[in-house]
Scaffold this motif. Sequence first.
Motif, PDB file in Angstrom:
ATOM      1  N   VAL A   1       0.852  -1.156  -0.066  1.00  0.00           N
ATOM      2  CA  VAL A   1       0.037   0.104   0.017  1.00  0.00           C
ATOM      3  C   VAL A   1       0.995   1.257   0.061  1.00  0.00           C
ATOM      4  N   VAL A   2       0.694   2.146  -0.963  1.00  0.00           N
ATOM      5  CA  VAL A   2       1.450   3.199  -0.901  1.00  0.00           C
ATOM      6  C   VAL A   2       0.600   4.444  -0.663  1.00  0.00           C
ATOM      7  N   VAL A   3       1.077   5.184   0.226  1.00  0.00           N
ATOM      8  CA  VAL A   3       0.248   6.340   0.839  1.00  0.00           C
ATOM      9  C   VAL A   3       1.036   7.826   0.460  1.00  0.00           C
ATOM     10  N   PRO A   4       0.809   8.456  -0.766  1.00  0.00           N
ATOM     11  CA  PRO A   4       1.461   9.627  -0.928  1.00  0.00           C
ATOM     12  C   PRO A   4       0.746  10.811  -0.237  1.00  0.00           C
ATOM     13  N   HIS A   5       1.531  11.844   0.249  1.00  0.00           N
ATOM     14  CA  HIS A   5       1.120  13.112   1.076  1.00  0.00           C
ATOM     15  C   HIS A   5       2.227  14.019   0.826  1.00  0.00           C
ATOM     16  N   THR A   6       1.883  15.218   1.399  1.00  0.00           N
ATOM     17  CA  THR A   6       2.526  16.473   1.273  1.00  0.00           C
ATOM     18  C   THR A   6       2.487  16.807   2.770  1.00  0.00           C
ATOM     19  N   VAL A  63       2.151  -5.556   3.030  1.00  0.00           N
ATOM     20  CA  VAL A  63       1.288  -6.336   3.841  1.00  0.00           C
ATOM     21  C   VAL A  63       1.245  -7.584   3.592  1.00  0.00           C
ATOM     22  N   ASP A  64       0.545  -8.244   4.430  1.00  0.00           N
ATOM     23  CA  ASP A  64       0.137  -9.905   4.109  1.00  0.00           C
ATOM     24  C   ASP A  64      -0.873  -9.910   3.467  1.00  0.00           C
ATOM     25  N   ALA A  65      -1.473 -11.038   2.854  1.00  0.00           N
ATOM     26  CA  ALA A  65      -2.426 -11.023   1.931  1.00  0.00           C
ATOM     27  C   ALA A  65      -3.852 -10.897   2.683  1.00  0.00           C
ATOM     28  N   GLU A  66      -3.950 -11.152   3.746  1.00  0.00           N
ATOM     29  CA  GLU A  66      -5.251 -11.013   4.670  1.00  0.00           C
ATOM     30  C   GLU A  66      -5.210  -9.412   4.781  1.00  0.00           C
ATOM     31  N   ILE A  67      -4.418  -8.467   4.983  1.00  0.00           N
ATOM     32  CA  ILE A  67      -4.563  -7.238   5.150  1.00  0.00           C
ATOM     33  C   ILE A  67      -4.837  -6.671   3.732  1.00  0.00           C
ATOM     34  N   TRP A  68      -4.303  -7.368   2.854  1.00  0.00           N
ATOM     35  CA  TRP A  68      -4.149  -6.692   1.494  1.00  0.00           C
ATOM     36  C   TRP A  68      -5.877  -6.569   0.960  1.00  0.00           C
ATOM     37  N   PHE A 103       3.507   1.499  12.604  1.00  0.00           N
ATOM     38  CA  PHE A 103       2.917   0.760  11.461  1.00  0.00           C
ATOM     39  C   PHE A 103       3.682  -0.676  11.446  1.00  0.00           C
ATOM     40  N   ASN A 104       4.843  -0.559  11.790  1.00  0.00           N
ATOM     41  CA  ASN A 104       5.659  -2.078  11.793  1.00  0.00           C
ATOM     42  C   ASN A 104       5.029  -2.855  12.985  1.00  0.00           C
ATOM     43  N   ARG A 105       4.514  -2.186  13.948  1.00  0.00           N
ATOM     44  CA  ARG A 105       3.844  -2.983  15.114  1.00  0.00           C
ATOM     45  C   ARG A 105       2.435  -3.850  14.808  1.00  0.00           C
ATOM     46  N   MET A 106       1.801  -3.168  13.676  1.00  0.00           N
ATOM     47  CA  MET A 106       0.473  -3.650  13.286  1.00  0.00           C
ATOM     48  C   MET A 106       0.534  -5.014  12.877  1.00  0.00           C
ATOM     49  N   PRO A 107      -0.474  -5.639  13.477  1.00  0.00           N
ATOM     50  CA  PRO A 107      -0.602  -7.125  12.869  1.00  0.00           C
ATOM     51  C   PRO A 107      -0.930  -7.143  11.206  1.00  0.00           C
ATOM     52  N   GLY A 108      -0.264  -7.840  10.525  1.00  0.00           N
ATOM     53  CA  GLY A 108      -0.468  -7.914   8.971  1.00  0.00           C
ATOM     54  C   GLY A 108       0.508  -7.098   8.230  1.00  0.00           C
ATOM     55  N   VAL A 109       1.127  -5.997   8.920  1.00  0.00           N
ATOM     56  CA  VAL A 109       1.931  -5.349   8.353  1.00  0.00           C
ATOM     57  C   VAL A 109       3.507  -6.072   8.433  1.00  0.00           C
ATOM     58  N   VAL A 110       4.020  -6.261   7.015  1.00  0.00           N
ATOM     59  CA  VAL A 110       5.446  -6.753   7.011  1.00  0.00           C
ATOM     60  C   VAL A 110       6.490  -5.837   7.262  1.00  0.00           C
ATOM     61  N   ARG A 111       6.306  -4.748   6.393  1.00  0.00           N
ATOM     62  CA  ARG A 111       7.305  -3.688   6.763  1.00  0.00           C
ATOM     63  C   ARG A 111       6.823  -2.308   6.333  1.00  0.00           C
ATOM     64  N   ALA A 112       6.940  -1.333   7.033  1.00  0.00           N
ATOM     65  CA  ALA A 112       6.568   0.064   6.476  1.00  0.00           C
ATOM     66  C   ALA A 112       7.982   0.910   6.647  1.00  0.00           C
ATOM     67  N   THR A 138       6.487  13.014  -0.020  1.00  0.00           N
ATOM     68  CA  THR A 138       6.552  12.046   0.950  1.00  0.00           C
ATOM     69  C   THR A 138       5.573  10.755   0.560  1.00  0.00           C
ATOM     70  N   VAL A 139       6.215   9.680   0.729  1.00  0.00           N
ATOM     71  CA  VAL A 139       5.287   8.412   0.484  1.00  0.00           C
ATOM     72  C   VAL A 139       5.542   7.490   1.707  1.00  0.00           C
ATOM     73  N   ILE A 140       4.398   6.723   2.136  1.00  0.00           N
ATOM     74  CA  ILE A 140       4.660   5.613   3.049  1.00  0.00           C
ATOM     75  C   ILE A 140       4.393   4.424   2.267  1.00  0.00           C
ATOM     76  N   CYS A 141       5.513   3.718   2.245  1.00  0.00           N
ATOM     77  CA  CYS A 141       5.214   2.063   1.560  1.00  0.00           C
ATOM     78  C   CYS A 141       5.029   1.142   2.640  1.00  0.00           C
ATOM     79  N   ILE A 142       3.882   0.602   2.856  1.00  0.00           N
ATOM     80  CA  ILE A 142       3.607  -0.509   3.588  1.00  0.00           C
ATOM     81  C   ILE A 142       3.182  -1.700   3.018  1.00  0.00           C
TER      82      ILE A 142
END
Length: 91
Positions: free
Chosen positions: A13-18, A68-73, A40-49, A62-66
Amino acid sequence: MAVNRKTDSDHMVVVPHTPREDAIRRDYDTWLRDVDNPMFNRMPGVVRAATPTPPTKTPISTVICISVDAEIWEVTMRIVGDARKAVKETV
């Protein structure tokens, strides 16, 4: 090859923002590194943020790249689909 839950994912999941104009003065980069990404990294289902620096000629700063595992997707895609449907119904 074995899957490493901490680094491997087929979904992102890519979250763009300014950030606000005063973000640099308020030490936004440190906050991203020390507070936001670890949250974000502590959230269940997040592989890496992570918050990489985007190319300089983009309309966002700025972008946040998260990753995620298949269930969260699946949940994310359902939310996005519901939001798109709601927008279409109101137009």
